[in-house]
Design a protein around this motif. Structure first.
Motif, PDB file in Angstrom:
ATOM      1  N   GLY B  22       0.828  -1.206   0.000  1.00  0.00           N
ATOM      2  CA  GLY B  22       0.000   0.000   0.000  1.00  0.00           C
ATOM      3  C   GLY B  22       0.863   1.256   0.000  1.00  0.00           C
ATOM      4  N   LYS B  46      -2.621   3.563 -11.397  1.00  0.00           N
ATOM      5  CA  LYS B  46      -3.593   3.935 -10.365  1.00  0.00           C
ATOM      6  C   LYS B  46      -3.505   3.069  -9.109  1.00  0.00           C
ATOM      7  CE  LYS B  46      -6.965   4.856 -13.785  1.00  0.00           C
ATOM      8  NZ  LYS B  46      -8.343   4.603 -14.206  1.00  0.00           N
ATOM      9  N   LEU B  47      -3.019   1.854  -9.251  1.00  0.00           N
ATOM     10  CA  LEU B  47      -2.951   0.974  -8.089  1.00  0.00           C
ATOM     11  C   LEU B  47      -1.555   0.943  -7.466  1.00  0.00           C
ATOM     12  CD1 LEU B  47      -5.415  -0.405  -7.035  1.00  0.00           C
ATOM     13  CD2 LEU B  47      -4.497  -2.574  -7.827  1.00  0.00           C
ATOM     14  N   ARG B 209       1.147  -4.593  -3.906  1.00  0.00           N
ATOM     15  CA  ARG B 209       0.116  -5.379  -3.233  1.00  0.00           C
ATOM     16  C   ARG B 209       0.147  -6.882  -3.474  1.00  0.00           C
ATOM     17  NH1 ARG B 209      -4.265  -1.571  -1.861  1.00  0.00           N
ATOM     18  NH2 ARG B 209      -3.424   0.470  -2.301  1.00  0.00           N
ATOM     19  N   GLY B 217      -3.496  -9.049  -6.728  1.00  0.00           N
ATOM     20  CA  GLY B 217      -2.783  -7.853  -6.287  1.00  0.00           C
ATOM     21  C   GLY B 217      -2.678  -6.852  -7.409  1.00  0.00           C
ATOM     22  N   LEU B 220      -2.485  -7.815 -11.244  1.00  0.00           N
ATOM     23  CA  LEU B 220      -3.705  -8.110 -12.003  1.00  0.00           C
ATOM     24  C   LEU B 220      -4.108  -6.920 -12.869  1.00  0.00           C
ATOM     25  CD1 LEU B 220      -6.020 -10.316 -12.084  1.00  0.00           C
ATOM     26  CD2 LEU B 220      -7.138  -8.956 -10.328  1.00  0.00           C
ATOM     27  N   THR B 221      -4.139  -5.742 -12.258  1.00  0.00           N
ATOM     28  CA  THR B 221      -4.556  -4.551 -12.999  1.00  0.00           C
ATOM     29  C   THR B 221      -3.415  -3.992 -13.843  1.00  0.00           C
ATOM     30  OG1 THR B 221      -3.978  -3.143 -11.135  1.00  0.00           O
ATOM     31  CG2 THR B 221      -6.222  -3.947 -11.215  1.00  0.00           C
ATOM     32  N   GLY B 222      -2.192  -4.150 -13.337  1.00  0.00           N
ATOM     33  CA  GLY B 222      -1.033  -3.657 -14.081  1.00  0.00           C
ATOM     34  C   GLY B 222      -0.878  -4.381 -15.408  1.00  0.00           C
ATOM     35  N   TYR B 224      -3.196  -5.859 -17.011  1.00  0.00           N
ATOM     36  CA  TYR B 224      -4.337  -5.463 -17.851  1.00  0.00           C
ATOM     37  C   TYR B 224      -3.981  -4.204 -18.641  1.00  0.00           C
ATOM     38  CZ  TYR B 224      -9.126  -4.069 -19.048  1.00  0.00           C
ATOM     39  OH  TYR B 224     -10.263  -3.701 -19.720  1.00  0.00           O
ATOM     40  N   ASN B 225      -3.374  -3.245 -17.953  1.00  0.00           N
ATOM     41  CA  ASN B 225      -3.013  -1.989 -18.614  1.00  0.00           C
ATOM     42  C   ASN B 225      -1.916  -2.165 -19.660  1.00  0.00           C
ATOM     43  OD1 ASN B 225      -4.827  -0.320 -17.225  1.00  0.00           O
ATOM     44  ND2 ASN B 225      -3.460  -0.200 -15.467  1.00  0.00           N
TER      45      ASN B 225
ATOM     46  N   PHE C 208     -15.807  -2.269 -13.895  1.00  0.00           N
ATOM     47  CA  PHE C 208     -15.186  -2.562 -15.187  1.00  0.00           C
ATOM     48  C   PHE C 208     -15.765  -1.658 -16.272  1.00  0.00           C
ATOM     49  CE2 PHE C 208     -14.537  -4.670 -19.205  1.00  0.00           C
ATOM     50  CZ  PHE C 208     -13.266  -5.207 -19.099  1.00  0.00           C
ATOM     51  N   GLU C 211     -15.033   2.224 -15.284  1.00  0.00           N
ATOM     52  CA  GLU C 211     -13.589   2.551 -15.266  1.00  0.00           C
ATOM     53  C   GLU C 211     -13.308   3.847 -14.508  1.00  0.00           C
ATOM     54  OE1 GLU C 211     -10.692   1.162 -18.185  1.00  0.00           O
ATOM     55  OE2 GLU C 211     -12.276   1.554 -19.649  1.00  0.00           O
ATOM     56  N   PRO C 212     -13.605   3.857 -13.216  1.00  0.00           N
ATOM     57  CA  PRO C 212     -13.407   5.103 -12.452  1.00  0.00           C
ATOM     58  C   PRO C 212     -11.929   5.389 -12.201  1.00  0.00           C
ATOM     59  CG  PRO C 212     -13.970   3.319 -10.970  1.00  0.00           C
ATOM     60  CD  PRO C 212     -14.063   2.754 -12.365  1.00  0.00           C
ATOM     61  N   ASP C 213     -11.630   6.668 -11.957  1.00  0.00           N
ATOM     62  CA  ASP C 213     -10.297   7.015 -11.469  1.00  0.00           C
ATOM     63  C   ASP C 213     -10.246   6.812  -9.961  1.00  0.00           C
ATOM     64  OD1 ASP C 213      -8.965   8.231 -13.899  1.00  0.00           O
ATOM     65  OD2 ASP C 213     -10.845   9.371 -13.817  1.00  0.00           O
ATOM     66  N   ASP C 252      -6.272   3.106  -0.799  1.00  0.00           N
ATOM     67  CA  ASP C 252      -5.204   3.964  -1.312  1.00  0.00           C
ATOM     68  C   ASP C 252      -4.828   4.982  -0.231  1.00  0.00           C
ATOM     69  OD1 ASP C 252      -3.602   5.765  -2.543  1.00  0.00           O
ATOM     70  OD2 ASP C 252      -4.860   6.022  -4.314  1.00  0.00           O
ATOM     71  N   GLN C 286     -11.338  -1.790  -6.662  1.00  0.00           N
ATOM     72  CA  GLN C 286      -9.910  -1.485  -6.763  1.00  0.00           C
ATOM     73  C   GLN C 286      -9.228  -2.335  -7.836  1.00  0.00           C
ATOM     74  OE1 GLN C 286      -7.296  -2.825  -3.474  1.00  0.00           O
ATOM     75  NE2 GLN C 286      -6.638  -0.708  -3.337  1.00  0.00           N
ATOM     76  N   LEU C 287      -9.640  -3.594  -7.929  1.00  0.00           N
ATOM     77  CA  LEU C 287      -8.938  -4.539  -8.793  1.00  0.00           C
ATOM     78  C   LEU C 287      -9.617  -4.752 -10.141  1.00  0.00           C
ATOM     79  CD1 LEU C 287      -7.999  -7.183  -6.111  1.00  0.00           C
ATOM     80  CD2 LEU C 287      -6.476  -5.565  -7.226  1.00  0.00           C
ATOM     81  N   SER C 288     -10.657  -3.988 -10.442  1.00  0.00           N
ATOM     82  CA  SER C 288     -11.363  -4.207 -11.695  1.00  0.00           C
ATOM     83  C   SER C 288     -10.615  -3.544 -12.852  1.00  0.00           C
ATOM     84  CB  SER C 288     -12.775  -3.638 -11.573  1.00  0.00           C
ATOM     85  OG  SER C 288     -13.586  -4.219 -12.541  1.00  0.00           O
ATOM     86  N   ALA C 289     -10.582  -4.215 -13.988  1.00  0.00           N
ATOM     87  CA  ALA C 289      -9.895  -3.716 -15.198  1.00  0.00           C
ATOM     88  C   ALA C 289      -8.499  -3.209 -14.855  1.00  0.00           C
ATOM     89  CB  ALA C 289     -10.723  -2.640 -15.890  1.00  0.00           C
ATOM     90  N   GLY C 290      -8.201  -1.935 -15.198  1.00  0.00           N
ATOM     91  CA  GLY C 290      -6.860  -1.407 -14.959  1.00  0.00           C
ATOM     92  C   GLY C 290      -6.643  -0.906 -13.553  1.00  0.00           C
ATOM     93  N   GLY C 291      -7.624  -1.106 -12.670  1.00  0.00           N
ATOM     94  CA  GLY C 291      -7.476  -0.701 -11.280  1.00  0.00           C
ATOM     95  C   GLY C 291      -7.837   0.747 -11.047  1.00  0.00           C
ATOM     96  N   CYS C 292      -8.088   1.096  -9.802  1.00  0.00           N
ATOM     97  CA  CYS C 292      -8.385   2.482  -9.479  1.00  0.00           C
ATOM     98  C   CYS C 292      -7.969   2.785  -8.055  1.00  0.00           C
ATOM     99  CB  CYS C 292      -9.863   2.786  -9.669  1.00  0.00           C
ATOM    100  SG  CYS C 292     -10.925   1.918  -8.524  1.00  0.00           S
TER     101      CYS C 292
END
Lengths: 355, 352, 331
Positions: B22, B46-47, B209, B217, B220-222, B224-225, C208, C211-213, C252, C286-292
């Motif tokens: 975190g 973002k994560l 994470r 963690g 997963l999202t990284g 994806y991007n 998803f 796709e929020p920031d 966060d 937090q973990l959906s798509a590219g994360g937020c």
């Protein structure tokens, strides 16, 4: 000495490796300091370092602190080069796992190791709740074979924690071996202050060995020196923690040296205790009375030696002793020196006997 | 063996950084100064994944993801108690068996030194002996008064192990945070060695994470991007000690490990093993029946699926302040990464 | 807020069957948002456009825990499967109500000790004399909920079921109402999610597509202020609880800091929350798509998942105030 110099002295003493039975390196540092202060000293057959400031026709008075610390001793070297060990002194197994240690290598150079711990990923739920026993632990010195290990250490090699000396919070000190290098440091501090002073005592300062496994060094020193009075400088375990009721806290950090009335091995001399308290009051030196019967120290043998000795113990309140991270408050260190100095310079045998 | 002193120094410098899960960006400037020069660009998503990119300069080159997590287990403050003590909860798998008498740093308004308390044998109750306390029962001693402490620390303030490193008699090194920043150092070293021989654009993801990633963690999202063509995941691997089973561990000093399991891509793993063999890099195989305990399963299941090879740096006493690694293994991992990102054969087969 | 809370808590909305709650909330949200739609899983997504600098998703779940009829005994007793985390010891002999309006009592097998309570030891007694009569009232697959109104206790404290998480839904409606005439930096997505109680499923797909920031969940949290509770520095009545961590998420840290700063600037009562168990929609967003960047404002709640959950409406109001202030503060 200034406060800063006192802290540096304590740092130097604490960082030396001196497990019970292997106090030579501590003794070396102490002898060096005594030399700088201009004192003569002797080392007896057990290894106690003794300074005598003689005065004929004055009461024989012994001040002592022990040089040894808790540690461990290698009792098996496994085929794959790990070291099994036994504790030297009372150590809670729970403070051992995952700690850095330092061993005295075969050629005298320090050998670094760690006390291994099975990764949490491999532990069963039961293992996660149970403390490991010392006999199941091992020291890892990063070798793969017994022969390789034997080139660095042997059976009987002893060692201690490898832990930093840190000043933190509001005047707190964290280190290994504060029990009882603190006592040694206070003795050196007071020796500096009484140098060339006329004193009402025939004075012995003893830096003793092997306290942690049965108070051995102090026993022979007292038998040989036959003091009438004895002051032991120690560290006392403290529980001044939240959720611990006040009557069980033993003493509190920052409120002065703790004077014992009794512990498991000694009932201290009533007159001597009263004298110490009244001197502290007169000279405005903070002091407290130990509120809980626990532990024991060199006084246990000293007060019973020869024809008997009037004993006093002044202990620095210390959290988490016998671990790599003992914690004291520097104010207690300083005020204990002041108190010992006052007791020695203002000594009055009549007051003690009549108290 | 010639010990690569530069690599050793990088391992220790990176492992000393504060990166409790975190708070991976806490020492972000220092991270950049240590490794930034070897890459063309970098950004934080973002994560909190930190992504360093090194381009190969070729048009339409494949994207190679090299993932290695940046976070480290630690604790969060749960309460400020009378007398300047703190209670904490764990972040990731913290072993309460190693906590007592450990040095910690509390990352409040300023870094504060603290000690995890223990009970000296003199004051122990007989029924307490042998039991490990739960993490919530332990107290961290800060040496401050409560009122002062409240100005510096709040509920949620992160707490990490104090950095401490030893070189063991046999040359292995011990300390905190090798999981996983020793891998970060090796991977950076590998990419640095690759120079301009890259077979694709390399995306080094220092993912966030991982240690708390039960449901996935940062990787997963990284992933994806980044949407890579294929990926290499580097993480520390459980090393053998006298109290562990041989078939559940790898040998520290036995070379870099490669994982064979249903989640890792068979062909990619095979090609990597061949590559490692042909270059004379010391390696060992690690076989598991299920997942890998690393970011590989997350990355593997991202978008339409990403082929992954999972490599490990053997490490003893994981999640303690005295994790032990062998620098020969570190060097092997760096070499493996170098060869992997330079491999035209792999790029040809796995480019989409 | 109490009136709205009473209204939506009275709606049947066991996980997977949230339509009635959704319809009620849609009618409310039409007044305060520009756009409304329902996605494939049943999430109600409503949008209030701002300056579009960033997308902010506020999320509260509509569903509640309950029971599903699985089998009807010859005796007319109805066997059940739990939907979501039911504390059976706390629920025995509670009144339950089916979506079709059939009432019953949740009863344990009287030979079983409370420590061994589990779904297969329970039946619902709807008062039918035999299977035939019961079958006219209940079909396999019917869902039951706790049959409890929201009632007011001392001060602003209320009890009943479900407060988890209709209070979150009420906070979202209040926030939207509060900001209806504001031109904010954010495009604000007010999302009423489905199937949280069975594993945060709805919010995952909603996040998803949105796709929020930044994403903020609004949900109840446990407290440390009842006898025997695990130590926890969170109390009913001490204000909006800004979540730091629970067992599924680390919020966060920069968002946590921003929420604390907002609360201080606006003198909104707040506390910090670390929950050592449980989880919310926060982690799935937090973990959906590219994360937020994800966080959560929690409403401290005693006796969660019992038929008598207890909150202080002042805490819920503090959450709504904090949300509005945070949005107005801008990017």
């Amino acid at each position: 000495m200034t406060g800063k110099e006192k802290i540096e002295l304590l740092r130097e003493l604490c960082l030396v490796c001196g497990p019970t039975g292997s106090e030579e390196k501590v003794a070396d540092v102490i002898r060096e300091k005594l030399g700088i202060l201009g004192y003569e000293y002797t080392t007896d057959r057990l290894g106690n370092v003794i300074v005598h400031i003689s005065r004929e026709d004055a009461p024989r008075f012994m001040v002592s602190a022990h040089m040894d610390e808790v540690g461990f001793i290698v009792n098996e070297i496994t085929e794959d080069g790990y070291l099994r060990f036994a504790a030297l002194g009372g150590i809670d197994p729970r403070v051992l796992s995952g700690k850095h240690v330092i061993l005295e290598g075969n050629d005298g150079t320090p050998v670094q190791g760690i006390i291994g711990s099975k990764a949490i990923h491999h532990q069963t739920p039961e293992e996660r709740k149970t403390a490991k026993k010392i006999k199941d632990m091992y020291i890892d010195i990063g070798v793969k074979k017994r022969e390789e290990a034997e080139s660095f250490v042997s059976l009987g090699t002893s060692g201690t924690f490898d832990s930093e000396f840190v000043l933190f919070g509001d005047g707190f000190i964290k280190s290994k071996a504060i029990d009882d290098r603190l006592g040694c440091a206070i003795m050196l501090d007071v020796l500096g202050r009484i140098k060339d002073k006329e004193l009402p005592l025939d004075l012995y300062f003893c830096f003793t060995v092997r306290e942690e496994i049965g108070l051995s060094g102090a026993r022979t020193a007292a038998q040989a020196l036959s003091p009438e009075y004895s002051v032991v400088l120690e560290s006392t375990a403290v529980a001044d923690l939240p959720d611990v009721p006040e009557n069980s806290r033993v003493s509190e950090l920052g409120k002065g040296g703790a004077i014992s009335l009794r512990d498991r091995s000694t009932i201290y001399d009533r007159g001597f205790v009263r004298f110490a308290l009244s001197i502290a009051e007169k000279d405005n030196i903070p002091v407290q009375i130990k509120r809980y019967v626990s532990g024991g120290n060199d006084a246990g043998h000293i007060h019973k030696s020869n024809a008997g000795v009037r004993a006093l113990a002044i202990s620095a309140p210390s959290r988490y002793i016998h671990s790599p991270a003992c914690v004291i408050n520097e104010a207690d260190y300083f005020s204990m020196g002041d108190l010992l100095y006052a007791i020695i310079t203002e000594f009055d045998a009549e007051e003690i006997k009549n108290a | 063996m010639v010990i690569n002193m530069e690599l050793k120094e990088l391992i220790i410098s990176l492992s000393s950084l504060m990166s409790v899960t975190g708070y991976e960006s806490h020492d972000s400037d220092r991270l950049e100064s240590l490794i930034g020069e070897y890459f063309d660009e970098n950004h934080t998503d973002k994560l909190g994944n930190r992504i360093f990119v090194k381009k190969c300069g070729k048009e339409g080159a494949p994207r190679i993801l090299v993932d290695t997590h940046m976070d480290e287990i630690g604790m969060f403050v749960t309460e400020i108690k009378d007398g300047g003590f703190l209670t904490v909860t764990n972040v990731g798998g913290v072993d309460t068996g190693i906590l007592q008498a450990s040095d910690v740093v509390i990352y409040g308004e300023k870094p504060i030194f603290g000690v995890v308390g223990s009970t000296p044998p003199h004051l122990q109750k007989p029924d307490d002996a042998g039991k490990l306390r739960e993490i919530g029962e332990l107290l961290i001693d800060t040496g401050y008064k409560k009122e002062e402490l409240e100005k510096l620390v709040r509920v949620g303030t992160p707490v990490g192990f104090a950095p401490k490193y030893s070189t063991l008699a046999g040359g292995q090194i011990a300390g905190k945070g090798f999981d996983n920043k020793s891998c970060v150092a090796c991977v950076v070293e590998g990419i640095k060695r690759a120079g301009n021989r890259l077979a694709g654009d390399v995306y080094l993801m220092l993912s966030s994470r991982e240690e708390t990633g039960r449901a996935g963690g940062g990787a997963l999202t990284g992933a994806y991007n980044i949407d890579p063509d294929y990926a290499l995941v580097a993480d520390v691997n459980l090393g053998r000690t006298p109290d562990t089973k041989k078939n559940e561990t790898v040998e520290v000093g036995g070379g870099v490990s490669l994982t064979l399991c249903p989640v890792t891509d068979k062909k990619l793993t095979k090609m990597t093993v061949e590559l490692v063999k042909s270059k004379g890099i010391k390696y060992q195989l690690d076989v598991t029946g299920g997942g890998t305990g690393t970011n590989t399963p997350d990355i593997n299941l991202t978008r339409a699926g990403i082929p992954c090879v999972d490599v490990g740096l053997p490490l003893k006493c994981m999640h303690t302040c005295a994790e032990v690694i062998d620098l020969a293994d570190s060097d092997a991992l760096a070499s493996l990464v170098c060869e992997f990102v330079c491999s035209e054969e792999i790029a040809e087969v796995f480019a989409r | 807020m109490l009136e709205l809370l009473r209204k939506i808590s009275g709606m049947h909305g066991v996980s997977g069957y949230e339509k009635k709650v959704s319809d009620t909330l849609l009618a409310e949200m039409k007044n305060y948002t520009d756009e409304q739609y329902t996605d494939a899983l049943g999430n109600l997504i409503t949008v209030k456009h701002g300056k579009g600098k960033k997308k902010l998703m506020l999320c509260a779940h509509m569903d509640e825990i309950g029971f599903m009829a699985t089998f009807i005994e010859e005796s007319g007793l109805v066997r059940i499967a739990p939907v979501g985390g039911i504390g059976f010891a706390a629920s025995s002999y509670d009144r339950v109500l089916s979506e079709k309006g059939v009432r019953g009592v949740l009863v344990p097998d009287s030979r079983v000790k409370p420590a061994e309570y589990a779904a297969d030891k329970f039946t619902i007694d709807i008062g039918a004399k035999d299977k035939k009569e019961a079958s006219k009232k209940v079909s396999i697959g019917d869902v039951f909920r706790f049959d409890n109104d929201i009632v007011r206790l001392c001060g602003k404290r209320v009890t009943g079921h479900p407060l988890d998480d209709r209070v979150g839904c009420a906070i979202l409606v209040n926030t939207a109402k509060n900001l209806a005439n504001d031109q904010t930096d954010y495009d604000v997505y007010y999302v009423f999610s489905v199937q949280e109680e069975v594993g945060c499923r709805g919010s995952k797909t909603a996040a998803f597509s949105v796709e929020p920031d930044v994403a903020l969940a609004f949900d109840v949290t446990g407290t440390g202020d009842t006898p025997g509770a695990a130590p926890m520095a969170c109390r009913v009545g001490d204000g909006a609880a800004i979540k730091v961590k629970d067992s599924s998420v680390i919020c966060d840290p920069s968002l946590v800091d921003a929420l604390i700063a907002t609360a201080k600037e606006n003198r909104i009562k707040y506390q910090l929350e670390i929950l050592t168990y449980g989880g919310t929609d926060t982690s799935s967003m937090q973990l959906s798509a590219g994360g937020c960047s994800a966080g959560c404002l929690s409403i401290p709640c005693r006796y969660i998942h019992s038929a008598n959950e207890l909150i202080d409406l002042a805490d819920a109001e503090a959450c709504a105030d904090l949300a509005a202030a945070f949005i107005r503060r801008g990017v």
